[in-house]
Scaffold this motif. Structure first.
Motif, PDB file in Angstrom:
ATOM      1  N   LEU A 291     129.353  27.105 140.354  1.00 47.42           N
ATOM      2  CA  LEU A 291     129.045  25.668 140.398  1.00 47.42           C
ATOM      3  C   LEU A 291     128.685  25.228 141.808  1.00 47.42           C
ATOM      4  CD1 LEU A 291     131.494  23.703 138.101  1.00 47.42           C
ATOM      5  CD2 LEU A 291     129.029  24.049 137.880  1.00 47.42           C
ATOM      6  N   ILE A 292     129.414  25.778 142.782  1.00 48.23           N
ATOM      7  CA  ILE A 292     129.125  25.434 144.178  1.00 48.23           C
ATOM      8  C   ILE A 292     127.723  25.902 144.533  1.00 48.23           C
ATOM      9  CG2 ILE A 292     129.811  25.851 146.580  1.00 48.23           C
ATOM     10  CD1 ILE A 292     132.691  26.231 145.495  1.00 48.23           C
ATOM     11  N   ILE A 293     127.408  27.131 144.098  1.00 50.57           N
ATOM     12  CA  ILE A 293     126.068  27.655 144.377  1.00 50.57           C
ATOM     13  C   ILE A 293     125.005  26.776 143.724  1.00 50.57           C
ATOM     14  CG2 ILE A 293     124.545  29.643 144.017  1.00 50.57           C
ATOM     15  CD1 ILE A 293     127.156  31.370 144.282  1.00 50.57           C
ATOM     16  N   TYR A 294     125.249  26.360 142.494  1.00 50.22           N
ATOM     17  CA  TYR A 294     124.314  25.452 141.813  1.00 50.22           C
ATOM     18  C   TYR A 294     124.122  24.180 142.626  1.00 50.22           C
ATOM     19  CZ  TYR A 294     124.469  28.036 137.390  1.00 50.22           C
ATOM     20  OH  TYR A 294     124.350  28.979 136.428  1.00 50.22           O
ATOM     21  N   GLY A 295     125.231  23.617 143.054  1.00 47.17           N
ATOM     22  CA  GLY A 295     125.180  22.361 143.798  1.00 47.17           C
ATOM     23  C   GLY A 295     124.350  22.487 145.061  1.00 47.17           C
ATOM     24  N   VAL A 296     124.605  23.555 145.805  1.00 46.67           N
ATOM     25  CA  VAL A 296     123.868  23.775 147.064  1.00 46.67           C
ATOM     26  C   VAL A 296     122.379  23.954 146.773  1.00 46.67           C
ATOM     27  CG1 VAL A 296     123.552  25.385 148.989  1.00 46.67           C
ATOM     28  CG2 VAL A 296     125.862  24.724 148.272  1.00 46.67           C
ATOM     29  N   LEU A 297     122.096  24.762 145.735  1.00 49.76           N
ATOM     30  CA  LEU A 297     120.692  24.976 145.350  1.00 49.76           C
ATOM     31  C   LEU A 297     120.000  23.663 145.039  1.00 49.76           C
ATOM     32  CD1 LEU A 297     120.409  28.099 143.011  1.00 49.76           C
ATOM     33  CD2 LEU A 297     119.019  27.559 145.007  1.00 49.76           C
ATOM     34  N   LEU A 298     120.703  22.826 144.280  1.00 56.20           N
ATOM     35  CA  LEU A 298     120.136  21.547 143.841  1.00 56.20           C
ATOM     36  C   LEU A 298     119.760  20.681 145.040  1.00 56.20           C
ATOM     37  CD1 LEU A 298     119.566  20.406 141.075  1.00 56.20           C
ATOM     38  CD2 LEU A 298     121.739  19.215 141.138  1.00 56.20           C
ATOM     39  N   ILE A 299     120.667  20.641 146.015  1.00 55.82           N
ATOM     40  CA  ILE A 299     120.413  19.825 147.212  1.00 55.82           C
ATOM     41  C   ILE A 299     119.205  20.358 147.971  1.00 55.82           C
ATOM     42  CG2 ILE A 299     121.348  19.170 149.472  1.00 55.82           C
ATOM     43  CD1 ILE A 299     124.155  19.212 148.048  1.00 55.82           C
ATOM     44  N   ILE A 300     119.154  21.692 148.123  1.00 54.12           N
ATOM     45  CA  ILE A 300     118.036  22.298 148.854  1.00 54.12           C
ATOM     46  C   ILE A 300     116.705  21.997 148.157  1.00 54.12           C
ATOM     47  CG2 ILE A 300     116.981  24.508 149.525  1.00 54.12           C
ATOM     48  CD1 ILE A 300     119.847  25.572 149.917  1.00 54.12           C
TER      49      ILE A 300
END
Ligand SMILES: Nc1ncnc2c1ncn2[C@@H]1O[C@H](COP(=O)(O)OP(=O)(O)OP(=O)(O)O)[C@@H](O)[C@H]1O
Ligand SMILES: [Mg+2]
Lengths: 325, 235
Positions: A291-300
């Motif tokens: 989920l954290i990885i998803y979140g970071v990806l989304l922001i980028i």
């Protein structure tokens, strides 16, 4: 834009041929599973995108419709003995029905932007709690299993994974064809996303079209949930109504490019294999780390490529076209 | 009479943006609506088009009271508007903006071209609206308003910020549209523009209609001079 639109159908046919031919190449069952997941998430993200991408109503609670579709299929099959192939089609209607619960109050009374998004999250979370709590009916947090049955398309039960692949590929293609043909409806949604005041000034009934977008988006998402339970034969409230499920649809669509019909497919092609890999390697040890990885990806993505992968492709293409003549 | 505004008031909290405004618009005319900053001109447009609901009063269009109707219904009755702070579908091209705007009224593709040509945006058709200049955005406002094939056209400062030559171009477009039978209300600050196209002008000041008549009459009116220039200029 208009050029891409008119070419949609022309792209769909050759792609369909390729997709249907893929299983002819012998492959490991795990690869087939990965292909099923890729198409399933492409399908779900495409369904999400009707509301989130085209009409710009950012839902982070689409798991609600996914979950309702899955559970409705279970009840229809196990309690009422309705053939799964029929349940697959009907389950989406339950998702649409439930979606009115969030859509009517929000759109009628003008809950916009962040408030709408928060409402969708809350809606899915509440459903999750309700399904955990009503243990006698829903099986509670342990989830539900579909019993083994006769193989075949009517029961949506197959020994070979390839058959599931054909089912989900067909569902996705069907959705793409429907959306390609619904040009005017799509244009109205885009107008609403771009500027509601302008949309109203040219005579678009905003409330009505937002509700239609929600009904249609939730219908297809529900059908996706139904496919999920017939394929996995099991579901629990955490998967069915969880934030990860919602986020995955959003991420794939945004990554691929939510202004385009093809974005979700491209997004899933890249992200689903990565997601499956992360789930297997990290899922057990660090719960929630994907989920954290998803979140970071989304922001980028939102920061650096707001039009997604498809948007970049479109820019390169238009530059090339201008230079070429 | 095409439009009749009867005792319309609009309050924002304690501020009265409009106070008992009466205004009749005859079919086929070009009416000028002027007034200093904050006089309530845009607010009046917003009341007519349903974006604001008047605090009190009636607005009758073709003998139907349209107060309380949502903007999209008023648009479908044939009242088009432009936005003073220009708006548009920024992620779409000029062409797609006008094409989509034409969908509801069912205009054909050749009408889209016709409108683009009319306002002089033909060459910008593939440009994304987000990257248009102010003048081009004003033209887009006008083009979009035309797509609904209006009976009444409300123009909120479509010519402000334009060079005189460009303003003349738009002025020509407006008068052509008017000749085809479209009634127009123009809000402008530049008197030169108003004088050239309007036979009748209404003046708002602090939400009150303080004068109405031919441009010459209105410009001689003491209250109008006072409103525009302050007390000391009154002879
Ligand atoms: N939505 C709103 N909320 C609160 N006050 C408002 C609102 N809209 C307008 N007003 C106020 O109402 C008054 C009239 O504003 P309006 O925009 O109608 O003036 P205007 O005549 O169009 O001025 P301008 O020439 O500057 O465009 C102003 O005092 C403005 O601040
Ligand atoms: Mg104004």
């Amino acid at each position: 834009m208009s050029m891409f639109k008119s070419l949609n159908i022309k792209y769909i046919v050759p792609l369909a041929v390729i997709l249907y031919a893929l299983p002819l190449i012998p492959q490991q069952p795990y690869v087939t599973h990965l292909m099923i997941m890729t198409l399933m998430w492409a399908y779900l993200a495409t369904a999400w995108n009707i509301l989130g991408g085209f009409s710009g109503q950012l839902s982070l609670g689409h798991a609600a419709f996914f979950g309702i579709g899955a559970y409705a299929s279970y009840f229809l099959t196990v309690w009422y003995g309705i053939p799964p192939i029929v349940s697959l089609i009907v389950s989406g209607m339950f998702a649409s029905l439930i979606s009115i619960g969030i859509g009517y109050p929000c759109f009628r009374y003008g809950l916009r932007g962040v408030y709408f998004t928060l409402a969708t999250i809350a809606f899915a979370e509440i459903l999750k709690d309700v399904f955990i709590y009503l243990r006698d009916i829903t099986g509670g947090s342990l989830g539900i299993w579909l019993p083994v049955t006769h193989e075949g398309i009517v029961n949506l039960y197959f020994i070979s994974k390839e058959s599931y692949y054909y089912v989900i590929t067909s569902l996705w293609l069907l959705l793409m064809i429907i959306l390609s043909l619904a040009g005017r409806f799509k244009d109205y949604l885009i107008a609403i996303r771009e500027d509601e005041d302008v949309a109203a000034s040219i005579g678009i009934n905003i409330t009505r079209y937002k509700l239609m977008a929600l009904l249609i988006s939730s219908y297809f998402t529900g059908v996706g949930g139904s496919f999920y339970i017939y394929y996995f034969r099991y579901i629990n409230p955490y998967t069915a109504f969880g934030l990860d499920t919602s986020l995955q649809m959003v991420l794939i669509s945004v990554f691929g490019g939510m202004y385009s019909l093809w974005g979700s497919f491209i997004g899933s092609l890249v992200l689903t294999p990565i997601g499956e890999y992360l789930r297997i390697t990290l899922g057990g040890t660090y719960v929630g780390s994907h989920l954290i990885i998803y979140g970071v990806l989304l922001i980028i993505i939102i920061r650096f490529m707001p039009r997604g992968v498809f948007g970049i492709a479109e820019i390169i293409r238009s530059k090339y076209l201008i230079r070429g003549g | 009479m095409l439009l009749s505004i009867q005792k319309v008031s609009k309050a924002f909290g304690g501020l009265w943006a409009l106070r008992n405004v009466d205004l009749d618009v005859e079919e086929g005319e070009v009416l000028g609506l002027i007034g200093p900053n904050g006089a309530g001109k845009t607010t009046l447009f917003n009341c007519i088009t349903g974006y604001y609901r008047p605090t009190s009063g009636k607005i009758v269009f073709q003998s139907v009271d349209i107060v309380g109707l949502p903007p999209y219904k008023i648009s479908r009755l044939g009242i088009a508007r432009t936005f003073q702070l220009t708006k548009g579908f920024n992620n779409l091209t000029v062409f797609d903006n006008i094409r989509i705007a034409s969908l509801v009224s069912g205009a054909a593709l050749k009408d889209v071209w016709e409108i683009l040509r009319l306002v002089g945006l033909e060459e910008k058709k593939d440009v994304y609206v987000g990257s248009l200049t102010l003048i081009e955005r004003k033209k887009l406002e006008l083009a979009r308003a035309l797509t609904i094939r209006p009976k009444l056209l409300l123009l909120d400062e479509v010519m402000s910020g334009l060079k005189p030559s460009e303003a003349d171009e738009i002025l020509k477009v407006i008068s052509d549209i008017n000749k085809k039978g479209v009634t127009v209300i123009i809000v402008e600050h530049v008197m030169r523009t108003i004088m050239r196209i309007c036979k009748r002008v209404a003046v708002l000041d602090y939400g009150v209609k303080i004068a109405e008549g031919s441009p010459e009459e209105v410009m001689r009116d003491e209250r109008v001079i006072k409103a525009y220039l302050g007390e000391e200029f009154v002879a």
